[in-house]
Scaffold this motif. Structure first.
Motif, short mmCIF file in Angstrom:
data_model
loop_
_atom_site.label_atom_id
_atom_site.label_comp_id
_atom_site.label_asym_id
_atom_site.label_seq_id
_atom_site.Cartn_x
_atom_site.Cartn_y
_atom_site.Cartn_z
N PRO A 23 1.64 -25.58 -41.27
CA PRO A 23 1.35 -25.78 -42.41
C PRO A 23 -0.05 -25.92 -42.92
O PRO A 23 -0.40 -25.88 -44.19
N GLY A 24 -0.88 -25.74 -42.13
CA GLY A 24 -2.18 -25.68 -42.38
C GLY A 24 -2.75 -27.23 -42.85
O GLY A 24 -1.94 -28.33 -42.72
N LEU A 25 -3.98 -27.24 -43.18
CA LEU A 25 -4.40 -28.60 -43.82
C LEU A 25 -4.30 -28.75 -45.21
O LEU A 25 -4.12 -27.61 -46.13
N PRO A 26 -4.04 -30.19 -45.54
CA PRO A 26 -3.71 -30.24 -46.91
C PRO A 26 -4.97 -29.94 -47.80
O PRO A 26 -6.29 -30.05 -47.20
N GLU A 27 -4.99 -29.79 -49.05
CA GLU A 27 -6.08 -29.53 -49.92
C GLU A 27 -6.73 -30.74 -50.10
O GLU A 27 -6.39 -31.78 -50.20
N HIS A 28 -8.15 -30.62 -49.75
CA HIS A 28 -8.98 -31.60 -49.79
C HIS A 28 -9.15 -32.17 -51.10
O HIS A 28 -9.53 -31.72 -52.25
N THR A 97 -16.05 -54.62 -41.45
CA THR A 97 -15.62 -54.28 -42.75
C THR A 97 -16.89 -53.24 -43.43
O THR A 97 -16.37 -52.52 -44.12
N ALA A 98 -17.98 -53.41 -43.28
CA ALA A 98 -19.10 -52.65 -43.69
C ALA A 98 -18.75 -51.20 -42.95
O ALA A 98 -19.00 -50.10 -43.65
N ALA A 99 -18.58 -51.03 -41.71
CA ALA A 99 -18.55 -49.80 -41.05
C ALA A 99 -17.20 -48.94 -41.53
O ALA A 99 -17.25 -47.92 -41.70
N VAL A 100 -16.03 -49.77 -41.76
CA VAL A 100 -14.82 -49.18 -42.33
C VAL A 100 -15.32 -48.68 -43.72
O VAL A 100 -14.66 -47.68 -44.05
N HIS A 101 -15.84 -49.35 -44.68
CA HIS A 101 -16.07 -48.97 -45.86
C HIS A 101 -16.97 -47.77 -46.21
O HIS A 101 -16.80 -46.91 -46.95
N TRP A 102 -18.13 -47.97 -45.20
CA TRP A 102 -18.93 -46.87 -45.14
C TRP A 102 -18.16 -45.71 -44.70
O TRP A 102 -18.51 -44.49 -45.34
N ALA A 103 -17.54 -45.68 -43.75
CA ALA A 103 -16.50 -44.39 -43.12
C ALA A 103 -15.86 -43.81 -44.27
O ALA A 103 -15.74 -42.71 -44.46
N LYS A 104 -15.03 -44.92 -45.27
CA LYS A 104 -14.08 -44.25 -46.09
C LYS A 104 -14.70 -43.94 -47.25
O LYS A 104 -14.13 -43.02 -47.88
N ALA A 105 -15.97 -44.58 -47.72
CA ALA A 105 -16.60 -44.08 -48.89
C ALA A 105 -17.66 -43.22 -48.98
O ALA A 105 -18.06 -42.55 -49.95
N LEU A 106 -18.31 -43.27 -48.19
CA LEU A 106 -19.89 -42.50 -47.85
C LEU A 106 -19.82 -41.37 -46.97
O LEU A 106 -20.37 -40.41 -47.07
N MET A 107 -19.21 -41.47 -45.75
CA MET A 107 -19.12 -40.43 -44.68
C MET A 107 -18.43 -39.35 -45.14
O MET A 107 -17.50 -39.47 -45.98
N SER A 108 -18.56 -38.13 -44.56
CA SER A 108 -17.88 -37.08 -44.52
C SER A 108 -16.47 -37.25 -44.40
O SER A 108 -15.96 -37.58 -43.23
N ASP A 109 -15.62 -36.81 -45.33
CA ASP A 109 -14.13 -37.02 -44.85
C ASP A 109 -13.37 -35.92 -44.95
O ASP A 109 -12.27 -35.56 -45.17
N HIS A 110 -14.11 -34.58 -44.76
CA HIS A 110 -13.49 -33.48 -44.61
C HIS A 110 -12.54 -33.31 -43.50
O HIS A 110 -13.05 -33.57 -42.23
N GLU A 111 -11.28 -32.53 -43.56
CA GLU A 111 -10.59 -32.57 -42.38
C GLU A 111 -10.96 -31.32 -41.30
O GLU A 111 -11.24 -30.34 -42.14
N VAL A 112 -11.08 -31.45 -40.27
CA VAL A 112 -11.42 -30.52 -39.23
C VAL A 112 -10.32 -30.38 -38.15
O VAL A 112 -9.86 -31.43 -37.60
N VAL A 113 -10.00 -29.08 -37.93
CA VAL A 113 -9.21 -28.78 -36.68
C VAL A 113 -9.95 -28.13 -35.63
O VAL A 113 -10.49 -27.22 -35.73
N ASP A 114 -9.76 -28.85 -34.41
CA ASP A 114 -10.50 -28.00 -33.17
C ASP A 114 -9.33 -27.44 -32.26
O ASP A 114 -8.49 -28.32 -31.94
#
Length: 342
Positions: A23-28, A97-114
């Protein structure tokens, strides 16, 4: 694997590949913080506030540790522990909570397949991984978000103080291990039921029954922090067996009374409460690591990691028929320590 079996496996993989389409990756989907600089700024501020809460929690825990000290009563111990626990909880909660919120809102959330590859990475792969990590840092804009970076570093740097300060303050404290050699049991101390402290007569203990025992104390004594601490070392399990089932040495024949024996409840392995009694076998089980002791034979170890029998409390009765201690336990209670030979 034989060539034939390998061929079958490869055929099976090919068949599955033909039957199921990747199916590949869903649309970002971009987040608000990706599309709107103001939203990204709000998220950065929220993360900084969470780290700030952690900093306040760490400072509060240090203040609480020195300002709210137990004063020897149950209530003061409870209040001190509650205040310290809440402040450390806020310190941890802020970082988490800061680490979780940072990851969800600010860090790159592009899906990557290795693709799966051999465990040992090639130099090119390692260089690519470093490049991706570097790019990830750039995507998070850590360098430009100075407030967020400062609060994060401060929160992470200060949090260890919540553990280090109490630990360091205990250095030079009471290291007198001789207190482990004795408990508050003394000659003539009545055996009372735990927790209500009711004195117990030998006639009250029926054959095969088990009673949880503590030393007799006044209401005032039972409310003090010192007695609560000492009681923890003096807890006893009382069992009544048929006297003919007891295997007693000549020395210990006077330590029981009409088939009633008393042993420390503190396991000699790591100090868990031993309280599971099997009437038919006379075995006493520690629920933590399954050390098993034979109550009929001096509470010797019959199974498990414990290496020593449970210490026995010599008992008798007074003129009124109440069970009393003849003396303290026959040896120090609990696990071994560095000044003990066994």
């Amino acid at each position: 694997m034989s060539e034939q079996n390998k061929s079958h496996v490869d055929s099976g993989v090919d068949l599955l590949a033909d039957r199921f389409v990747d199916p590949g990756l869903p649309e970002h989907k971009e987040r608000m913080s990706d599309k709107d600089p103001k939203a990204a700024k709000r998220a950065e501020l929220q993360v900084s506030i969470l780290f700030l809460i952690s900093i306040i929690g760490t400072i509060a825990s240090i203040v609480v540790f020195f300002a709210i000290r137990p004063e020897g009563t149950t209530e003061s111990v409870r209040n001190a522990n509650l205040a310290l626990g809440l402040s450390i909880g806020f310190a941890l909660l802020g970082i988490g909570t800061a680490a979780v919120h940072w990851a969800k809102a600010l860090m790159s959330d592009h899906e990557v397949v290795d693709e799966r590859h051999p465990l040992e990475s090639t130099p090119e792969d390692r260089e690519a991984a470093v490049a991706e990590l570097t790019q990830g840092v750039k995507d998070a804009n850590i360098e430009r978000r100075t407030v967020l970076k400062g609060t994060m570093i401060t929160a992470l740097a200060l949090f260890p103080l919540t553990i280090a300060v109490p630990l360091v303050s205990s250095v030079g404290g009471d290291w007198d291990v001789s207190k482990f050699r004795h408990t508050i049991w003394k000659r003539g101390t009545r055996l009372t039921t735990d927790p209500n402290g009711r004195p117990l007569k030998a006639s009250d203990v029926t054959l095969g029954s088990v009673v949880h025992i503590i030393p007799e104390a006044t209401e005032e004594e039972r409310s003090s922090h010192h007695w609560i601490t000492e009681k923890a070392k003096a807890v006893v399990l009382l069992v009544r067996l048929d006297p003919k089932d007891l295997k007693e040495t000549e020395e210990r024949k006077s330590w029981s009374y009409d088939g009633i024996v008393a042993y420390s409840k503190i396991c000699t392995h790591v100090g868990c409460p031993v309280a599971l009694y099997e009437q038919q076998t006379h075995h006493l089980l520690c629920p933590c690591h399954q050390s098993t002791f034979d109550v009929a034979d001096g509470a010797k170890v019959v199974f498990g990691p414990a290496k020593r029998a449970l210490p026995q409390l010599p008992i008798t009765v007074d003129d009124e028929g109440y069970l009393i201690a003849q003396d303290d336990f026959n040896e120090p209670i609990g696990p071994s320590y560095w000044e003990r030979l066994k």
